[in-house]
Scaffold this active site. Structure first.
Site, PDB file in Angstrom:
ATOM      1  N   ASP A 205       0.858  -1.194   0.000  1.00  0.00           N
ATOM      2  CA  ASP A 205       0.000   0.000   0.000  1.00  0.00           C
ATOM      3  C   ASP A 205       0.888   1.236   0.000  1.00  0.00           C
ATOM      4  O   ASP A 205       2.113   1.118  -0.108  1.00  0.00           O
ATOM      5  CB  ASP A 205      -0.965  -0.019   1.203  1.00  0.00           C
ATOM      6  CG  ASP A 205      -2.297   0.644   0.848  1.00  0.00           C
ATOM      7  OD1 ASP A 205      -2.274   1.832   0.486  1.00  0.00           O
ATOM      8  OD2 ASP A 205      -3.340  -0.025   0.921  1.00  0.00           O
ATOM      9  N   HIS A 266      -2.830   3.239  -4.602  1.00  0.00           N
ATOM     10  CA  HIS A 266      -2.326   2.780  -3.298  1.00  0.00           C
ATOM     11  C   HIS A 266      -0.925   2.174  -3.430  1.00  0.00           C
ATOM     12  O   HIS A 266      -0.655   1.070  -2.953  1.00  0.00           O
ATOM     13  CB  HIS A 266      -3.279   1.738  -2.691  1.00  0.00           C
ATOM     14  CG  HIS A 266      -4.494   2.345  -2.048  1.00  0.00           C
ATOM     15  ND1 HIS A 266      -4.435   3.122  -0.925  1.00  0.00           N
ATOM     16  CD2 HIS A 266      -5.806   2.271  -2.389  1.00  0.00           C
ATOM     17  CE1 HIS A 266      -5.672   3.502  -0.582  1.00  0.00           C
ATOM     18  NE2 HIS A 266      -6.522   3.011  -1.459  1.00  0.00           N
ATOM     19  N   GLU A 330      -9.916   2.795  -5.289  1.00  0.00           N
ATOM     20  CA  GLU A 330      -9.553   4.168  -4.939  1.00  0.00           C
ATOM     21  C   GLU A 330      -8.372   4.688  -5.764  1.00  0.00           C
ATOM     22  O   GLU A 330      -7.301   4.955  -5.226  1.00  0.00           O
ATOM     23  CB  GLU A 330      -9.248   4.246  -3.428  1.00  0.00           C
ATOM     24  CG  GLU A 330     -10.457   3.858  -2.591  1.00  0.00           C
ATOM     25  CD  GLU A 330     -10.235   3.907  -1.076  1.00  0.00           C
ATOM     26  OE1 GLU A 330     -11.143   4.331  -0.370  1.00  0.00           O
ATOM     27  OE2 GLU A 330      -9.148   3.505  -0.611  1.00  0.00           O
TER      28      GLU A 330
HETATM   29  C1  ACM Z   1     -11.197  -0.495   0.216  1.00  0.00           C
HETATM   30  O1  ACM Z   1     -11.717  -0.403   1.336  1.00  0.00           O
HETATM   31  N1  ACM Z   1     -10.720   0.595  -0.363  1.00  0.00           N
HETATM   32  C2  ACM Z   1     -11.100  -1.744  -0.486  1.00  0.00           C
END
Ligand code: ACM
Ligand code: ZN
Length: 754
Positions: A205, A266, A330
């Site tokens: 991440d 991420h 995201e």
């Molecule tokens: C997530 O909670 N962005 C998978």
């Protein structure tokens, strides 16, 4: 998740708390000798007991299951089973594979306990393994605590069982906060005990890259480290040998490890190590903040794909399971929209826009993995711009992703955050809500339900260190393990809840440091006008909560007064009420101070409604004589979003007023600001106001601390029935603030009238 999203989730969870209701049919388990979780399909308790001891003979095909079982029995209760000796032992455990069970599925098992024989029968070793976990649950917690090898009674019974869903997962975020190899192995045992079969590891991440990749050593030399805001260093990663050990351990426990390598977003830890894979070229740092960040992999460079494919080549070799998770959630499109290479890719590939580019990215990686024999999983954002062939959708934002995937004949895993993100505060996602989760989306046609593989619980670790993981997951994971295993029509919350109460000893014996089921304590207050006393009633969220309080403002501890009934308080009392669970503080601190407010029995009308997320105790909370602490979440502060505060107090008859003092709170980091000014005026008819006073704010907006301020107006014992208070909010967050231009909050508690 950003702040706003976080708030929206809270609204939703808050509503759910009231809506969630226990489901239909009853599982009759009165006088249950063992609180089995998840509840098997059918259980029949019989008379008599089997005595398990060192003399018990164990018959099983030699192999990994045999050695697992012997070792695990020893680890749990200290008994050394004799495996496959030919003795005519009076007490025997037999594991049978039965090919005729072919129609019942690979996880089906039957378990029969009689006075001299325990028999588990299944089609596969996996079925035998699931049955062996039920057998372990039949053993008393005291034997598991003692582990001294002394003989153990097991109540005779007949159990027939199989799971509803084939995917019963737990996702651990070991990127935000690392979890050691041994801790992961421990969790493999824990989840198998509750018949879960997938451990999804969120390995990469923005805040850390946690898996060694030989071709790109900087991923861990740089990417596995971050400098925290306080100057300390946070680090951790799994070597390839660690991963092999974890995978082998999981295999022998019939748990599939699913690695998640996040892309295209991420990925700041990877970009900090190899910035050439970004759109801008960097430089970047492994970030020490939480959220969603603009820098993502450049989708325009072929070299990015070579980089990721080479990483995946090593990942594939390490994880023999069918599935690779590639994240996909995201992904801000800001960099792509300004990057000439990304724009050239959009043009060359005839893509519609940046969402099309996201879909291109996922499809390209997905094709690569498919060619290597792997199936790809992504969060529901991979639906944007069109799904890659065969991709499995993990639906987190709601059930819609799961429904859309099933409609397109794609497999899906249900992980709706409102029910399954056990990182959420238990005040918002309690045991009951978790238990009410249903992985199959409502209203999808019957022929599409087969695409729902099951569900997954997630623990995101922005706020959680390894030693806090148990407390977050338990007992709520018990609810989800049952949701994933049992048919929906069989769930009964009250019955499940009583099994959970009877499981706590077992959790302790297993060394699981469980946390709360629900909000630790709730309280309500009333006022006795004759005695001029406040009465505080406190309710624990679960039986085991120990409530302690002090009346003098000191910190309660386990020797403080124990709550046994309503607490009486006066304006001299500084009441602190804390909850303890298994000897440790838990939940939120309740700190109340009281004042002899002339408006206590008055009526307050608001021109603008408070936000439902921060309603405190509703209508009269601002004149109830109880002041909030400096925590705006404490249930006493009322929040107004993007509007002024405007309230009129009707005292019922004219009274002499010497002071009116509304208190506001500023917590700039939480987007809460002082009003620019507060106007206070008196009236006798509620129409014509006099003695108008304006108090200007003098607290700087950028003060980084939480500040409370009384906007105090003095009067000369003026007689009035109505008091108007207007707090003029700044409405929008200031330009220098992270929430610039978005609605600002105004928080008020208690308008003191003297
Ligand atoms: C997530 O909670 N962005 C998978
Ligand atoms: Zn680019």
């Amino acid at each position: 998740m950003n702040h706003l999203n976080f708030k929206m989730r809270n609204v939703f969870l808050f509503i759910l708390l009231f809506l969630s209701a226990a489901a239909a049919q009853n599982l009759k388990t009165k006088n249950n000798p063992a609180p089995l979780i998840p509840m098997p399909d059918s259980v029949e308790w019989l008379k008599g007991k089997f005595l398990l001891s060192d003399q018990t003979n164990f018959t099983c095909q030699p192999g990994k299951l045999q050695s697992y079982f012997v070792d695990r029995v020893n680890e749990l209760i200290g008994i050394n089973l004799k495996a496959n000796t030919r003795s005519q032992a009076r007490s025997r455990i037999i594991f049978n594979i039965d090919g005729s069970l072919i129609g019942r599925g690979k996880e089906f098992y039957s378990l029969s306990v009689s006075e001299n024989k325990i028999e588990i029968t299944a089609l596969t070793e996996e079925g035998l393994f699931r049955g062996s976990q039920t057998l372990f649950q039949l053993i008393s917690p005291s034997a598991k605590s003692k582990k001294d090898g002394s003989p153990v009674d097991i109540t005779c019974c007949k159990i027939i069982d199989k799971p509803k869903f084939k995917w019963r997962g737990l996702n651990l975020d070991c990127a935000r906060h690392f979890m050691s190899k041994d801790f992961i192995k421990r969790y493999i045992d824990i989840i198998s005990y509750y018949k879960m079969n997938v451990l999804h590891l969120h390995l990469t991440d923005d805040q850390g890259w946690r898996i060694e990749i030989k071709k790109y050593p900087k991923l861990t030399q740089i990417g596995a480290w971050r400098k925290e805001a306080d100057g300390s260093t946070y680090e951790g990663f799994y070597t390839q040998d660690d991963i092999k050990e974890i995978v082998a351990y999981a295999q022998s426990r019939f748990v599939t490890i699913v690695p998640e390598i996040e892309m295209p977003g991420h990925c700041l830890a990877a970009l900090a190590s190899y910035p050439e894979n970004s759109c801008t070229g960097g430089p970047f740092e492994v970030i020490n903040k939480w959220g969603v960040f603009d820098d993502v992999y450049c989708a325009g460079k072929d070299s990015t794909f070579i980089f990721l494919e080479s990483i995946l080549d090593e990942v594939i070799k390490l994880f023999p399971g069918k599935y690779i998770h590639i994240g996909g959630d995201e992904v801000p499109k800001d960099r792509w929209s300004k990057c000439p290479r990304c724009q050239a890719r959009i043009k060359a590939e005839g893509l519609k826009d940046e969402e099309g580019l996201q879909s291109y990215f996922v499809k390209r990686i997905s094709n690569y993995l498919n060619l290597k024999g792997k199936e790809v999983i992504g969060w529901d954002e991979i639906l944007q711009g069109g799904l890659a062939d065969g991709a499995i959708v993990e639906s987190w934002q709601g059930m819609n992703g799961a429904a859309l995937a099933a409609k397109q004949k794609h497999y899906t895993i249900s992980s709706t955050y409102a029910y399954t993100y056990l990182s959420s505060d238990v005040e918002n996602l309690d045991l009951r809500i978790a238990y009410s989760f249903e992985p199959v989306p409502k209203d999808i046609p019957n022929d599409q339900t087969k695409f729902v593989m099951g569900g997954e619980a997630s623990l995101w670790t922005e706020e959680t260190l390894q030693n806090e993981v148990d407390g977050k997951l338990f007992p709520r994971l018990l609810a989800l393990s049952e949701v994933f295993w049992c048919a929906a029509g069989k769930k009964d919350y009250d019955e499940f809840h009583s099994r959970v109460q009877n499981s706590y000893e077992d959790l302790k014996a297993l060394g699981i440091q469980y946390g709360q089921e629900a909000k630790a304590i709730s309280f309500s207050t009333s006022y006795d006008e004759l005695k001029k006393e406040f009465i505080v009633n406190v309710t624990p969220g679960q039986k085991e909560i120990d409530i302690r309080y002090t009346l003098d403002g000191s910190e309660p501890n386990l020797s403080s007064l124990s709550y046994i009934g309503p607490i009486e308080a006066t304006d001299q009392t500084e009441l602190k009420i804390y909850a303890f669970l298994n000897g440790s503080f838990t939940g939120k601190k309740i700190e109340l101070s009281f004042e002899d407010n002339k408006a206590i029995k008055a009526k307050l009308s608001l021109a603008n409604r408070y936000n439902d997320m921060y309603m405190a105790c509703g209508e009269n909370t601002l004149i109830d004589g109880i002041r909030g602490s400096n925590d705006f979440h404490d249930g006493l502060w009322q929040g107004f979003n993007g509007v002024d505060f405007e309230g009129v107090i009707d005292l019922g008859s004219e009274k002499a007023i010497s002071e009116v003092s509304p208190r506001f709170l500023q917590d700039m980091k939480a987007w809460i600001f002082m009003p620019a000014s507060v106007e206070i005026a008196l009236s006798n008819d509620g129409v014509n106001y006099f003695r108008k006073k304006i108090i200007e704010n003098n607290i700087p907006q950028n003060d980084s601390l939480v500040v409370l301020k009384d906007f105090q107006a003095s009067f000369n014992n003026d007689k009035a029935r109505y008091i108007k208070v207007i707090g003029r909010g700044i409405k929008k967050c200031p330009p220098w603030h992270t929430g610039a231009g978005q609605d600002a909050w105004l928080f008020i508690d208690e308008i003191e009238v003297k």
